[in-house]
Design a protein around this motif. Structure first.
Motif, PDB file in Angstrom:
ATOM      1  N   ASP A 153      47.630  47.403  41.890  1.00  0.00           N
ATOM      2  CA  ASP A 153      48.815  47.641  42.559  1.00  0.00           C
ATOM      3  C   ASP A 153      48.973  49.133  43.062  1.00  0.00           C
ATOM      4  N   GLY A 154      47.952  50.092  42.988  1.00  0.00           N
ATOM      5  CA  GLY A 154      47.865  51.388  43.384  1.00  0.00           C
ATOM      6  C   GLY A 154      47.979  51.983  42.120  1.00  0.00           C
ATOM      7  N   GLN A 155      48.077  51.592  41.012  1.00  0.00           N
ATOM      8  CA  GLN A 155      48.027  52.608  39.892  1.00  0.00           C
ATOM      9  C   GLN A 155      46.626  52.581  39.292  1.00  0.00           C
ATOM     10  N   SER A 156      46.192  53.529  38.692  1.00  0.00           N
ATOM     11  CA  SER A 156      44.770  53.661  37.886  1.00  0.00           C
ATOM     12  C   SER A 156      44.901  52.936  36.722  1.00  0.00           C
ATOM     13  N   VAL A 157      43.741  51.854  36.420  1.00  0.00           N
ATOM     14  CA  VAL A 157      43.712  51.313  35.115  1.00  0.00           C
ATOM     15  C   VAL A 157      42.250  51.398  34.609  1.00  0.00           C
ATOM     16  N   GLU A 158      42.019  50.912  33.345  1.00  0.00           N
ATOM     17  CA  GLU A 158      40.974  50.996  32.922  1.00  0.00           C
ATOM     18  C   GLU A 158      40.087  49.956  33.296  1.00  0.00           C
ATOM     19  N   SER A 159      40.584  48.724  33.399  1.00  0.00           N
ATOM     20  CA  SER A 159      39.896  47.410  33.743  1.00  0.00           C
ATOM     21  C   SER A 159      40.741  46.547  34.626  1.00  0.00           C
ATOM     22  N   ILE A 160      40.031  45.700  35.042  1.00  0.00           N
ATOM     23  CA  ILE A 160      40.923  44.510  35.854  1.00  0.00           C
ATOM     24  C   ILE A 160      40.255  43.182  35.388  1.00  0.00           C
ATOM     25  N   ASN A 161      40.966  42.113  34.832  1.00  0.00           N
ATOM     26  CA  ASN A 161      40.458  40.745  34.443  1.00  0.00           C
ATOM     27  C   ASN A 161      40.512  39.959  35.673  1.00  0.00           C
ATOM     28  N   ALA A 162      40.140  38.597  35.537  1.00  0.00           N
ATOM     29  CA  ALA A 162      40.166  37.770  36.523  1.00  0.00           C
ATOM     30  C   ALA A 162      41.450  37.269  37.181  1.00  0.00           C
ATOM     31  N   SER A 163      42.464  37.540  36.217  1.00  0.00           N
ATOM     32  CA  SER A 163      43.892  37.247  36.876  1.00  0.00           C
ATOM     33  C   SER A 163      44.528  38.220  37.615  1.00  0.00           C
ATOM     34  N   GLN A 194      33.311  34.431  36.676  1.00  0.00           N
ATOM     35  CA  GLN A 194      32.026  34.270  36.877  1.00  0.00           C
ATOM     36  C   GLN A 194      31.262  35.605  37.280  1.00  0.00           C
ATOM     37  N   ILE A 195      32.027  36.049  38.267  1.00  0.00           N
ATOM     38  CA  ILE A 195      31.427  37.490  38.800  1.00  0.00           C
ATOM     39  C   ILE A 195      31.442  38.528  37.710  1.00  0.00           C
ATOM     40  N   LEU A 196      32.656  38.793  37.081  1.00  0.00           N
ATOM     41  CA  LEU A 196      32.642  39.336  35.681  1.00  0.00           C
ATOM     42  C   LEU A 196      31.475  39.336  34.733  1.00  0.00           C
ATOM     43  N   LYS A 197      31.163  37.988  34.519  1.00  0.00           N
ATOM     44  CA  LYS A 197      30.258  37.730  33.632  1.00  0.00           C
ATOM     45  C   LYS A 197      29.135  38.258  33.918  1.00  0.00           C
ATOM     46  N   GLU A 198      28.657  38.090  35.039  1.00  0.00           N
ATOM     47  CA  GLU A 198      27.376  38.455  35.574  1.00  0.00           C
ATOM     48  C   GLU A 198      27.066  39.844  36.089  1.00  0.00           C
ATOM     49  N   GLY A 199      27.857  40.532  35.572  1.00  0.00           N
ATOM     50  CA  GLY A 199      27.869  42.165  35.595  1.00  0.00           C
ATOM     51  C   GLY A 199      28.548  42.757  36.865  1.00  0.00           C
ATOM     52  N   GLY A 200      29.403  41.893  37.556  1.00  0.00           N
ATOM     53  CA  GLY A 200      30.296  42.493  38.718  1.00  0.00           C
ATOM     54  C   GLY A 200      31.494  43.113  38.162  1.00  0.00           C
ATOM     55  N   SER A 201      32.180  43.934  38.790  1.00  0.00           N
ATOM     56  CA  SER A 201      33.520  44.491  38.487  1.00  0.00           C
ATOM     57  C   SER A 201      34.446  44.643  39.505  1.00  0.00           C
ATOM     58  N   LEU A 202      35.465  44.198  39.128  1.00  0.00           N
ATOM     59  CA  LEU A 202      36.823  44.140  40.288  1.00  0.00           C
ATOM     60  C   LEU A 202      37.355  45.815  40.114  1.00  0.00           C
ATOM     61  N   PHE A 203      37.182  46.455  41.200  1.00  0.00           N
ATOM     62  CA  PHE A 203      37.657  47.868  41.225  1.00  0.00           C
ATOM     63  C   PHE A 203      39.122  48.002  41.904  1.00  0.00           C
ATOM     64  N   MET A 204      39.654  47.021  42.400  1.00  0.00           N
ATOM     65  CA  MET A 204      40.871  47.151  43.255  1.00  0.00           C
ATOM     66  C   MET A 204      41.549  45.684  43.281  1.00  0.00           C
ATOM     67  N   ALA A 205      42.747  45.797  43.003  1.00  0.00           N
ATOM     68  CA  ALA A 205      43.508  44.540  43.024  1.00  0.00           C
ATOM     69  C   ALA A 205      45.084  44.882  43.387  1.00  0.00           C
ATOM     70  N   TRP A 206      45.751  44.018  44.311  1.00  0.00           N
ATOM     71  CA  TRP A 206      47.061  44.031  44.505  1.00  0.00           C
ATOM     72  C   TRP A 206      47.537  42.458  43.941  1.00  0.00           C
ATOM     73  N   GLN A 207      48.119  42.191  43.261  1.00  0.00           N
ATOM     74  CA  GLN A 207      48.519  40.968  42.651  1.00  0.00           C
ATOM     75  C   GLN A 207      49.455  40.158  43.613  1.00  0.00           C
ATOM     76  N   ASN A 208      50.467  40.760  43.962  1.00  0.00           N
ATOM     77  CA  ASN A 208      51.489  39.580  44.631  1.00  0.00           C
ATOM     78  C   ASN A 208      51.909  40.667  45.826  1.00  0.00           C
ATOM     79  N   GLU A 209      51.513  40.503  47.093  1.00  0.00           N
ATOM     80  CA  GLU A 209      51.976  41.386  48.097  1.00  0.00           C
ATOM     81  C   GLU A 209      52.392  40.597  49.523  1.00  0.00           C
TER      82      GLU A 209
END
Length: 266
Positions: free
Chosen positions: A105-115, A63-78
């Motif tokens: 996970d510290g690596q540059s990517v183009e986008s991050i999805n809700a997973s 929902q955050i992504l649908k409303e114009g928000g953006s995930l800009f950093m994520a660590w999936q399993n720490e």
């Protein structure tokens, strides 16, 4: 643990913004997102349980992504060590869409999805028409419907006043362990979609379910499962119907069997 009253008040405040099956931790990202939208903060970051990436919890991030928000950093399993507890967590940060860089996970990517993954979101994939009618949710017990084979074979020999055979509702139960190791000789009582009156015609199986399953199922908050307490939690009737085949035995007697089911009929 916090009780029904607390849950009722929580739902009254958040309404349908947080799904009923979402992890408790998701209420904080949702609250932070409202602050980002209101302009009272620019970004937010959290350490959460890994549940944030799945099921109803993930819908909060979607929902955050649908409303114009953006995930800009994520660590999936720490790993996370705190006061002697060793658990695995996810870390994430989002904003209103202004952050130009994205990392997973510290690596540059183009986008991050809700997973919290940079990969294409498989939940947006279109269903293949070719798969229609060939994939189903199988049966789910939700209760002590399984019985030892010795007991099942005794019941198979027992008649019923209405003339029905217990073989109608007793099925060998097979899972992966039975196939790869030794068979457990477990059977299951499956009344399928029978009414309570129809199920009660099978005296011994019905009495067993009434004693072993009914008390627990009457307390189940799922109305369907408490109302139809004598049935499996999910009957898998669509799967059974789709995989049912007629087999002709010697002498021309027709029998029916289910192919590829967790519950295998004879």
């Amino acid at each position: 643990m916090l009780g029904d009253a607390y849950l009722t008040r929580l739902r009254a405040v958040y309404g349908n913004r947080v799904p009923g099956d979402a992890d408790f931790v998701t209420y904080w990202p949702e609250k932070a997102w409202q602050a980002v939208k209101a302009g009272t903060t620019r970004r937010a970051g959290f350490v959460t349980t890994q549940a944030i990436r799945t099921g109803g919890s993930r819908e909060v991030l979607e929902q955050i992504l649908k409303e114009g928000g953006s995930l800009f950093m994520a660590w999936q399993n720490e790993p996370w060590l705190q006061d002697g507890a060793a658990v695995r967590v996810s870390l994430l940060a989002f904003d209103g869409g202004g952050e130009p860089t994205r990392t997973v996970d510290g690596q540059s990517v183009e986008s991050i999805n809700a997973s919290l993954s940079p990969a294409e979101d498989v939940r947006t994939a279109a269903a293949l028409a070719e798969n229609e009618g060939v994939a189903f949710q199988g049966p789910v017990k939700v209760g002590a419907f399984d019985i030892p084979g010795e007991l099942a074979r005794t019941w198979l020999k027992s008649p019923n006043p209405d003339g029905v055979s217990n073989a109608d509702v007793l099925k060998p139960w097979v899972n992966g362990m039975d196939i790869t190791r030794r068979p457990s000789d477990t059977w299951i009582i499956d009344f399928d979609l029978k009414t309570e009156e129809q199920a009660s015609q099978y005296l011994l199986p019905f009495a067993y379910v009434e004693e072993k399953v009914k008390p627990e199922r009457l307390a189940n908050r799922d109305k369907q499962r408490s109302t139809f307490w004598w049935r499996l939690g999910r009957s898998g009737s669509d799967l059974k119907k789709a995989s049912e085949v007629d087999c002709t035995q010697e002498g021309g007697q027709g029998v029916k069997s289910y192919l590829g089911l967790m519950i295998l009929g004879r």
